[in-house]
Design a protein around this motif. Structure first.
Motif, PDB file in Angstrom:
ATOM      1  N   LYS A 117       0.836  -1.209   0.000  1.00  0.00           N
ATOM      2  CA  LYS A 117       0.000   0.000   0.000  1.00  0.00           C
ATOM      3  C   LYS A 117       0.865   1.251   0.000  1.00  0.00           C
ATOM      4  O   LYS A 117       0.639   2.176  -0.766  1.00  0.00           O
ATOM      5  CB  LYS A 117      -0.903   0.051   1.243  1.00  0.00           C
ATOM      6  CG  LYS A 117      -1.909  -1.060   1.338  1.00  0.00           C
ATOM      7  CD  LYS A 117      -2.658  -1.038   2.658  1.00  0.00           C
ATOM      8  CE  LYS A 117      -1.810  -1.394   3.862  1.00  0.00           C
ATOM      9  NZ  LYS A 117      -1.226  -2.735   3.833  1.00  0.00           N
ATOM     10  N   SER A 118       1.865   1.262   0.909  1.00  0.00           N
ATOM     11  CA  SER A 118       2.700   2.465   1.033  1.00  0.00           C
ATOM     12  C   SER A 118       3.499   2.670  -0.256  1.00  0.00           C
ATOM     13  O   SER A 118       3.654   3.800  -0.724  1.00  0.00           O
ATOM     14  CB  SER A 118       3.636   2.336   2.231  1.00  0.00           C
ATOM     15  OG  SER A 118       2.869   2.101   3.390  1.00  0.00           O
ATOM     16  N   LEU A 119       3.975   1.570  -0.819  1.00  0.00           N
ATOM     17  CA  LEU A 119       4.721   1.680  -2.072  1.00  0.00           C
ATOM     18  C   LEU A 119       3.827   2.274  -3.165  1.00  0.00           C
ATOM     19  O   LEU A 119       4.224   3.211  -3.867  1.00  0.00           O
ATOM     20  CB  LEU A 119       5.215   0.297  -2.519  1.00  0.00           C
ATOM     21  CG  LEU A 119       5.803   0.326  -3.930  1.00  0.00           C
ATOM     22  CD1 LEU A 119       7.183   0.947  -3.912  1.00  0.00           C
ATOM     23  CD2 LEU A 119       5.832  -1.048  -4.544  1.00  0.00           C
TER      24      LEU A 119
ATOM     25  N   GLY B  83      -1.442   7.797   6.853  1.00  0.00           N
ATOM     26  CA  GLY B  83      -2.521   7.449   7.786  1.00  0.00           C
ATOM     27  C   GLY B  83      -2.203   6.222   8.615  1.00  0.00           C
ATOM     28  O   GLY B  83      -3.035   5.764   9.391  1.00  0.00           O
ATOM     29  N   ASP B  84      -1.006   5.689   8.453  1.00  0.00           N
ATOM     30  CA  ASP B  84      -0.591   4.549   9.276  1.00  0.00           C
ATOM     31  C   ASP B  84       0.116   5.119  10.507  1.00  0.00           C
ATOM     32  O   ASP B  84       1.328   5.351  10.505  1.00  0.00           O
ATOM     33  CB  ASP B  84       0.325   3.624   8.467  1.00  0.00           C
ATOM     34  CG  ASP B  84       0.485   2.268   9.141  1.00  0.00           C
ATOM     35  OD1 ASP B  84       0.198   2.170  10.357  1.00  0.00           O
ATOM     36  OD2 ASP B  84       0.894   1.306   8.469  1.00  0.00           O
ATOM     37  N   ILE B  85      -0.678   5.384  11.534  1.00  0.00           N
ATOM     38  CA  ILE B  85      -0.175   6.106  12.708  1.00  0.00           C
ATOM     39  C   ILE B  85       0.799   5.241  13.513  1.00  0.00           C
ATOM     40  O   ILE B  85       1.813   5.730  14.021  1.00  0.00           O
ATOM     41  CB  ILE B  85      -1.361   6.563  13.606  1.00  0.00           C
ATOM     42  CG1 ILE B  85      -2.332   7.429  12.794  1.00  0.00           C
ATOM     43  CG2 ILE B  85      -0.875   7.273  14.871  1.00  0.00           C
ATOM     44  CD1 ILE B  85      -1.766   8.709  12.241  1.00  0.00           C
TER      45      ILE B  85
ATOM     46  N   PRO C 215       4.183   3.992  10.503  1.00  0.00           N
ATOM     47  CA  PRO C 215       4.380   4.873   9.345  1.00  0.00           C
ATOM     48  C   PRO C 215       5.604   4.492   8.509  1.00  0.00           C
ATOM     49  O   PRO C 215       6.617   4.081   9.053  1.00  0.00           O
ATOM     50  CB  PRO C 215       4.581   6.253   9.986  1.00  0.00           C
ATOM     51  CG  PRO C 215       4.978   5.991  11.391  1.00  0.00           C
ATOM     52  CD  PRO C 215       4.440   4.664  11.780  1.00  0.00           C
ATOM     53  N   SER C 216       5.482   4.614   7.185  1.00  0.00           N
ATOM     54  CA  SER C 216       6.654   4.281   6.366  1.00  0.00           C
ATOM     55  C   SER C 216       6.913   5.292   5.255  1.00  0.00           C
ATOM     56  O   SER C 216       7.896   5.177   4.531  1.00  0.00           O
ATOM     57  CB  SER C 216       6.509   2.877   5.779  1.00  0.00           C
ATOM     58  OG  SER C 216       5.224   2.683   5.261  1.00  0.00           O
ATOM     59  N   ILE C 217       6.050   6.295   5.126  1.00  0.00           N
ATOM     60  CA  ILE C 217       6.186   7.222   3.991  1.00  0.00           C
ATOM     61  C   ILE C 217       7.463   8.071   4.064  1.00  0.00           C
ATOM     62  O   ILE C 217       8.163   8.249   3.073  1.00  0.00           O
ATOM     63  CB  ILE C 217       4.921   8.130   3.911  1.00  0.00           C
ATOM     64  CG1 ILE C 217       3.703   7.281   3.551  1.00  0.00           C
ATOM     65  CG2 ILE C 217       5.111   9.281   2.939  1.00  0.00           C
ATOM     66  CD1 ILE C 217       3.712   6.678   2.161  1.00  0.00           C
TER      67      ILE C 217
ATOM     68  N   ILE D 188      -3.777   9.389   0.760  1.00  0.00           N
ATOM     69  CA  ILE D 188      -3.741   8.924   2.151  1.00  0.00           C
ATOM     70  C   ILE D 188      -3.349   7.461   2.170  1.00  0.00           C
ATOM     71  O   ILE D 188      -4.055   6.604   1.605  1.00  0.00           O
ATOM     72  CB  ILE D 188      -5.108   9.127   2.837  1.00  0.00           C
ATOM     73  CG1 ILE D 188      -5.515  10.601   2.702  1.00  0.00           C
ATOM     74  CG2 ILE D 188      -5.038   8.701   4.296  1.00  0.00           C
ATOM     75  CD1 ILE D 188      -6.833  10.943   3.362  1.00  0.00           C
ATOM     76  N   ASP D 189      -2.206   7.192   2.779  1.00  0.00           N
ATOM     77  CA  ASP D 189      -1.724   5.813   2.903  1.00  0.00           C
ATOM     78  C   ASP D 189      -2.355   5.201   4.150  1.00  0.00           C
ATOM     79  O   ASP D 189      -2.126   5.677   5.260  1.00  0.00           O
ATOM     80  CB  ASP D 189      -0.189   5.839   3.025  1.00  0.00           C
ATOM     81  CG  ASP D 189       0.388   4.445   3.178  1.00  0.00           C
ATOM     82  OD1 ASP D 189      -0.241   3.484   2.702  1.00  0.00           O
ATOM     83  OD2 ASP D 189       1.489   4.325   3.777  1.00  0.00           O
ATOM     84  N   LEU D 190      -3.161   4.156   3.962  1.00  0.00           N
ATOM     85  CA  LEU D 190      -3.867   3.567   5.102  1.00  0.00           C
ATOM     86  C   LEU D 190      -3.150   2.333   5.636  1.00  0.00           C
ATOM     87  O   LEU D 190      -2.468   1.632   4.894  1.00  0.00           O
ATOM     88  CB  LEU D 190      -5.291   3.197   4.683  1.00  0.00           C
ATOM     89  CG  LEU D 190      -6.229   4.396   4.518  1.00  0.00           C
ATOM     90  CD1 LEU D 190      -7.554   3.966   3.913  1.00  0.00           C
ATOM     91  CD2 LEU D 190      -6.452   5.100   5.847  1.00  0.00           C
TER      92      LEU D 190
HETATM   93 MG   LIG Z   1       2.113   0.680   4.735  1.00  0.00          MG
END
Ligand SMILES: [Mg+2]
Ligand SMILES: Nc1ncnc2c1ncn2[C@@H]1O[C@H](COP(=O)(O)OP(=O)(O)OP(=O)(O)O)[C@@H](O)[C@H]1O
Length: 341
Positions: free
Chosen positions: A112-114, A135-137, A140-142, A212-214
């Motif tokens: 997802k993040s990719l 949005g991955d509290i 997080p990886s962004i 928004i990255d979930l």
């Molecule tokens: Mg992710």
């Protein structure tokens, strides 16, 4: 000589030769014209995948290709930018975010993040202003992927986002932690509140797209994003493994229940390119057609397992990535968001 489109013709070729047929495919609820599948599927296969009567489709395709009026179907009109709101109205100084798209899966670790990062890069390279809300509290990886780190700075209009080398604005929970490796041990309401604050309190400025990255799952973060933010669409990420596809179907069900719009599907880790040029499918064969049939949304891309991706993500240099499949993702995403479905 009148044009004669037949059911064995490949969808992509039909649209390339007779661009006016793209609207007919859309109007019949067959988005394969903007879809990765359309590159190899024929008109009859596409109709079968979406349980459509091929005769009615062919009739309208031929009418459109020959410049004749369509009988039963009203082509949908295009919407160049989500809500179609101009970036700034005269006298209105409040910054605007034109389109908000969430990237979701249900399944963890499918990319997802990719995919969020790659879509952000695609939009930025086509000259648009882009922000990414991580949005991955709790995981997080962004910021790691883009290699920008920093603590929040507050100005008179809000919290300043971090800005990547190529100008993408990002906000992530890690910015707010004393140490990046500190855990965030929060219950759902706190997570929801953090996402809302990232949206409301950050000085995003004018953006064409906020992505928004979930996190994985179908609970607090996706619920908050879908119910509390003015979301325009969702991109679903899956991988060919049957287990992943089954869990992804839960996420699709959630989006449908909450009346969200699925913009497209991305199948990640779809294959591995061997040194001799052959394709190997370590997670099994594609389930893309199944997901397309379930959602009526296009398959935007099938991304390979590519060691270059992992390495660039680890080194914070995802903005340097390029590949044939990335180009397909970029082109198909932009096509998919510019057509009303
Ligand atoms: Mg992710
Ligand atoms: N196609 C790919 N080729 C190589 N590595 C990949 C690919 N897709 C993802 N990865 C790597 O796999 C890991 C997981 O990817 P990513 O973080 O995007 O998944 P995710 O779905 O966001 O995970 P999570 O559920 O934890 O948020 C990352 O280290 C990423 O760099």
């Amino acid at each position: 000589m009148p044009v004669d489109i037949t059911e064995d013709m490949i969808i992509r070729n039909v649209v390339e030769n007779y661009p006016q047929t793209a609207q007919v495919f859309q109007a019949h609820g067959l988005p394969c014209a903007a879809c990765h599948i359309g590159a190899s599927e024929s008109v009859s296969q596409g109709a079968r995948t979406h349980s459509l009567p091929v005769d009615a489709l062919l009739k309208d395709l031929n009418h459109a290709a020959n410049g004749e009026p369509l009988e039963g179907v009203k082509p949908r009109t295009k919407m160049p930018t989500g809500k179609g709101i101009p970036l700034q109205m005269a006298g209105d100084t409040k910054p605007k975010i034109r389109n908000i798209i969430a990237i979701m899966s249900g399944k963890g670790g499918v990319g997802k993040s990719l995919v969020t990062g790659l879509i952000a890069i695609a939009l930025q390279r086509s000259g648009l202003k882009v922000g990414v809300l991580d949005g991955d509290i709790t995981g997080p990886s962004i910021e790691q992927m883009f290699g920008v780190f920093g603590a929040p700075i507050k100005n008179e209009t809000g919290i300043e986002a971090l800005v990547t080398q190529h100008g993408i604005k990002i906000v992530s929970m890690n910015m707010f932690l004393p140490n990046r490796s500190d855990p965030v041990v929060w219950r759902g309401p706190m997570i929801s509140s953090a996402i809302k604050q990232f949206y409301n309190d950050v000085d995003w400025g004018n953006l064409d797209y906020l992505l928004i990255d979930l996190p994985p799952g179908t609970s607090d973060a996706p619920m908050t994003v879908m119910q509390s933010l003015p979301l325009d669409g969702v991109v679903i990420v899956s991988s060919p493994q049957m287990l992943a596809t089954t869990i992804v179907k839960k996420a699709i069900g959630m989006v449908n229940t909450l009346k969200g719009r699925i913009v497209g599907i991305v199948e990640n880790m779809a294959f591995l390119r061997l040194p001799n040029g052959d394709r190997m499918e370590p997670f099994g064969s594609s389930n893309g057609a199944d997901l397309v049939a379930m959602t009526s949304a296009p398959l935007l891309a099938q991304l390979p397992i590519d060691p270059a991706i992992a390495s660039l993500c680890d080194r914070g240099r995802i903005e340097e990535y390029d590949s044939e499949e990335f180009t397909a993702l970029a082109e198909n995403f932009i096509k998919a968001v510019t057509i009303v479905r």
